[in-house]
Write a protein that holds these residues in place. Structure first.
Motif, PDB file in Angstrom:
ATOM      1  N   ALA A  87      42.440  36.912  58.923  1.00 24.35           N
ATOM      2  CA  ALA A  87      43.887  36.520  58.394  1.00 24.35           C
ATOM      3  C   ALA A  87      44.747  35.981  59.333  1.00 24.35           C
ATOM      4  CB  ALA A  87      44.234  37.885  57.824  1.00 24.35           C
ATOM      5  N   ALA A  88      44.749  36.570  60.512  1.00 24.04           N
ATOM      6  CA  ALA A  88      45.802  36.031  61.568  1.00 24.04           C
ATOM      7  C   ALA A  88      45.449  34.637  62.120  1.00 24.04           C
ATOM      8  CB  ALA A  88      45.901  36.864  62.878  1.00 24.04           C
ATOM      9  N   VAL A  89      44.125  34.461  62.719  1.00 27.31           N
ATOM     10  CA  VAL A  89      43.630  33.158  63.176  1.00 27.31           C
ATOM     11  C   VAL A  89      43.009  32.029  62.388  1.00 27.31           C
ATOM     12  CG1 VAL A  89      41.912  32.314  65.024  1.00 27.31           C
ATOM     13  CG2 VAL A  89      43.037  34.650  65.133  1.00 27.31           C
ATOM     14  N   GLY A  90      42.569  32.594  61.146  1.00 28.85           N
ATOM     15  CA  GLY A  90      42.147  31.589  60.342  1.00 28.85           C
ATOM     16  C   GLY A  90      40.343  31.396  60.178  1.00 28.85           C
ATOM     17  N   HIS A  91      39.868  31.893  61.010  1.00 30.67           N
ATOM     18  CA  HIS A  91      38.257  31.893  61.086  1.00 30.67           C
ATOM     19  C   HIS A  91      37.921  33.016  61.859  1.00 30.67           C
ATOM     20  CE1 HIS A  91      38.301  30.686  65.202  1.00 30.67           C
ATOM     21  NE2 HIS A  91      39.344  29.879  65.080  1.00 30.67           N
ATOM     22  N   PRO A  92      36.366  33.586  61.465  1.00 29.58           N
ATOM     23  CA  PRO A  92      35.959  34.637  62.342  1.00 29.58           C
ATOM     24  C   PRO A  92      35.681  34.188  63.589  1.00 29.58           C
ATOM     25  CG  PRO A  92      34.699  34.121  60.189  1.00 29.58           C
ATOM     26  CD  PRO A  92      35.604  32.773  60.719  1.00 29.58           C
ATOM     27  N   LEU A  93      35.622  35.364  64.807  1.00 29.79           N
ATOM     28  CA  LEU A  93      35.154  35.011  65.798  1.00 29.79           C
ATOM     29  C   LEU A  93      33.727  34.927  66.028  1.00 29.79           C
ATOM     30  CD1 LEU A  93      35.887  35.175  68.991  1.00 29.79           C
ATOM     31  CD2 LEU A  93      35.477  37.615  68.808  1.00 29.79           C
ATOM     32  N   ARG A  94      33.172  33.795  66.639  1.00 30.75           N
ATOM     33  CA  ARG A  94      31.816  33.567  66.615  1.00 30.75           C
ATOM     34  C   ARG A  94      31.307  34.313  68.060  1.00 30.75           C
ATOM     35  NH1 ARG A  94      28.561  29.882  69.792  1.00 30.75           N
ATOM     36  NH2 ARG A  94      26.463  29.553  69.132  1.00 30.75           N
ATOM     37  N   LEU A  95      30.379  35.363  67.985  1.00 35.05           N
ATOM     38  CA  LEU A  95      29.891  36.063  69.068  1.00 35.05           C
ATOM     39  C   LEU A  95      28.640  35.497  69.889  1.00 35.05           C
ATOM     40  CD1 LEU A  95      30.397  38.387  71.168  1.00 35.05           C
ATOM     41  CD2 LEU A  95      29.491  39.657  68.990  1.00 35.05           C
ATOM     42  N   GLY A 143      34.592  24.905  74.833  1.00 33.67           N
ATOM     43  CA  GLY A 143      35.669  25.967  75.236  1.00 33.67           C
ATOM     44  C   GLY A 143      34.796  27.216  75.218  1.00 33.67           C
ATOM     45  N   GLN A 144      35.685  28.239  75.478  1.00 42.57           N
ATOM     46  CA  GLN A 144      35.115  29.566  75.294  1.00 42.57           C
ATOM     47  C   GLN A 144      36.350  30.546  74.946  1.00 42.57           C
ATOM     48  OE1 GLN A 144      34.246  32.388  78.526  1.00 42.57           O
ATOM     49  NE2 GLN A 144      32.243  32.328  77.663  1.00 42.57           N
ATOM     50  N   ALA A 145      36.356  30.902  73.443  1.00 42.84           N
ATOM     51  CA  ALA A 145      37.466  31.880  73.066  1.00 42.84           C
ATOM     52  C   ALA A 145      37.023  33.180  73.464  1.00 42.84           C
ATOM     53  CB  ALA A 145      37.507  31.669  71.586  1.00 42.84           C
ATOM     54  N   LYS A 146      38.227  34.011  73.640  1.00 38.12           N
ATOM     55  CA  LYS A 146      37.833  35.424  74.010  1.00 38.12           C
ATOM     56  C   LYS A 146      38.571  36.589  73.368  1.00 38.12           C
ATOM     57  CE  LYS A 146      37.007  33.867  78.845  1.00 38.12           C
ATOM     58  NZ  LYS A 146      37.352  33.894  80.346  1.00 38.12           N
ATOM     59  N   TYR A 147      38.057  37.605  73.100  1.00 36.70           N
ATOM     60  CA  TYR A 147      38.845  38.667  72.529  1.00 36.70           C
ATOM     61  C   TYR A 147      38.542  39.662  73.353  1.00 36.70           C
ATOM     62  CZ  TYR A 147      40.133  42.031  68.919  1.00 36.70           C
ATOM     63  OH  TYR A 147      40.740  42.876  67.989  1.00 36.70           O
ATOM     64  N   VAL A 148      39.739  40.138  73.882  1.00 36.60           N
ATOM     65  CA  VAL A 148      39.564  40.988  75.192  1.00 36.60           C
ATOM     66  C   VAL A 148      40.334  42.545  74.962  1.00 36.60           C
ATOM     67  CG1 VAL A 148      40.142  41.293  77.628  1.00 36.60           C
ATOM     68  CG2 VAL A 148      39.738  39.086  76.699  1.00 36.60           C
ATOM     69  N   ARG A 172      45.077  47.943  72.237  1.00 37.39           N
ATOM     70  CA  ARG A 172      45.545  46.761  72.135  1.00 37.39           C
ATOM     71  C   ARG A 172      44.460  45.735  72.516  1.00 37.39           C
ATOM     72  NH1 ARG A 172      50.250  48.863  73.791  1.00 37.39           N
ATOM     73  NH2 ARG A 172      51.702  49.424  72.066  1.00 37.39           N
ATOM     74  N   ALA A 173      44.170  44.582  71.899  1.00 35.98           N
ATOM     75  CA  ALA A 173      43.464  43.381  72.147  1.00 35.98           C
ATOM     76  C   ALA A 173      44.256  42.259  72.266  1.00 35.98           C
ATOM     77  CB  ALA A 173      42.225  43.454  71.302  1.00 35.98           C
ATOM     78  N   ILE A 174      43.772  41.066  72.878  1.00 35.33           N
ATOM     79  CA  ILE A 174      44.320  39.928  72.912  1.00 35.33           C
ATOM     80  C   ILE A 174      43.259  38.785  72.443  1.00 35.33           C
ATOM     81  CG2 ILE A 174      44.910  37.989  74.440  1.00 35.33           C
ATOM     82  CD1 ILE A 174      46.830  39.734  76.133  1.00 35.33           C
ATOM     83  N   TYR A 175      43.418  37.943  72.028  1.00 41.61           N
ATOM     84  CA  TYR A 175      42.533  36.905  71.283  1.00 41.61           C
ATOM     85  C   TYR A 175      43.162  35.685  72.077  1.00 41.61           C
ATOM     86  CZ  TYR A 175      40.438  33.057  68.904  1.00 41.61           C
ATOM     87  OH  TYR A 175      39.980  31.762  68.723  1.00 41.61           O
ATOM     88  N   SER A 230      36.448  44.538  78.370  1.00 44.01           N
ATOM     89  CA  SER A 230      35.350  44.099  77.628  1.00 44.01           C
ATOM     90  C   SER A 230      35.908  42.512  76.861  1.00 44.01           C
ATOM     91  CB  SER A 230      34.690  44.876  76.541  1.00 44.01           C
ATOM     92  OG  SER A 230      34.138  46.163  77.325  1.00 44.01           O
ATOM     93  N   TYR A 231      34.919  41.619  77.082  1.00 44.85           N
ATOM     94  CA  TYR A 231      35.159  40.528  76.441  1.00 44.85           C
ATOM     95  C   TYR A 231      34.281  40.119  75.354  1.00 44.85           C
ATOM     96  CZ  TYR A 231      36.488  39.764  81.390  1.00 44.85           C
ATOM     97  OH  TYR A 231      36.889  39.954  82.599  1.00 44.85           O
ATOM     98  N   LEU A 232      34.484  39.594  74.105  1.00 43.56           N
ATOM     99  CA  LEU A 232      33.589  39.301  73.085  1.00 43.56           C
ATOM    100  C   LEU A 232      33.959  37.602  73.107  1.00 43.56           C
ATOM    101  CD1 LEU A 232      34.474  41.620  70.232  1.00 43.56           C
ATOM    102  CD2 LEU A 232      32.702  41.640  71.911  1.00 43.56           C
TER     103      LEU A 232
END
Length: 212
Positions: A37-45, A69-74, A109-112, A131-133
């Motif tokens: 809902a926030a980002v517009g696409h799922p996080l590919r893990l 690149g490399q997106a991170k969910y931390v 809390r987490a940061i994307y 931890s990072y996804l």
């Protein structure tokens, strides 16, 4: 779960609900519905990372070539860290801007961080676990760094906390040096990549709906 966009465009903070009781506590740090809902696409893990740090350890400022690149969910499952995101995308409306969030094992809390954005954190307590996804596997050839103590960035590291850096991070260039060397990602390339991710996700949802 609540989401808010940070001062760096396309980066988000997520705050989940926690459920404490007499046994302890339960929390879901990542929730795909709210993320999409926030980002517009799922996080590919593609990879998950786990670090444990003594107080004062400063990791970063890291980023990777785009694409992909490399997106991170931390998030921080133990201890506490000050997590910093920096816009390193040349041409971005927020280029050079930063924002920070305290990550800890109380609020969870987490940061994307989207592809092309720089990431660093400092451990505020001993034995802090972060931890990072990650959306892609680690690729040393595509990984770069900016010196986290670059005075031009003025990042908000806590006063009185002596930073402990790796040799690699201590030898990293300043933001100006990295830009002059052509190391930084371009915002236009990043925007094309984000749109590709959103379009692919939308097509997958449409296909799933049609299949039913």
């Amino acid at each position: 779960m609540q989401a808010r966009e940070l001062a760096v465009r396309d980066a988000f903070e997520f705050t989940p609900r926690t459920f404490p009781d007499a046994r302890g506590m339960f929390v879901a740090p990542y929730q795909e519905e709210h993320f999409v809902a926030a980002v517009g696409h799922p996080l590919r893990l593609a990879q998950s990372n786990h670090s444990r740090s003594r107080r004062g350890t400063l990791r970063g400022l890291h980023f990777a070539d785009v694409p992909p690149g490399q997106a991170k969910y931390v998030y921080c499952p133990s201890g506490a860290a000050l997590d910093v995101v920096v816009d390193l995308r040349v041409g971005s409306p927020t280029f050079g801007a930063w924002d920070c969030v305290r990550l800890d094992s109380v609020a969870f809390r987490a940061i994307y961080l989207p592809e092309g954005v720089g990431h660093a954190f400092v451990a505020l307590e001993d034995d802090t676990v972060v931890s990072y996804l990650c959306s892609t596997a680690y690729n040393p050839a595509a990984e770069h760094g900016i010196h986290p103590l670059d005075p031009a960035l003025g990042l908000p590291w806590p006063a009185g906390l002596e930073p402990l850096l790796s040799d690699k991070d201590a030898a990293a260039p300043t933001l100006a040096e990295a830009e002059a060397a052509g190391l930084l990602p371009g915002y236009a390339d990043c925007a094309v990549w984000y749109e590709r991710l959103r379009t692919t996700a939308a097509a997958a949802r449409a296909g799933a709906t049609g299949a039913t």
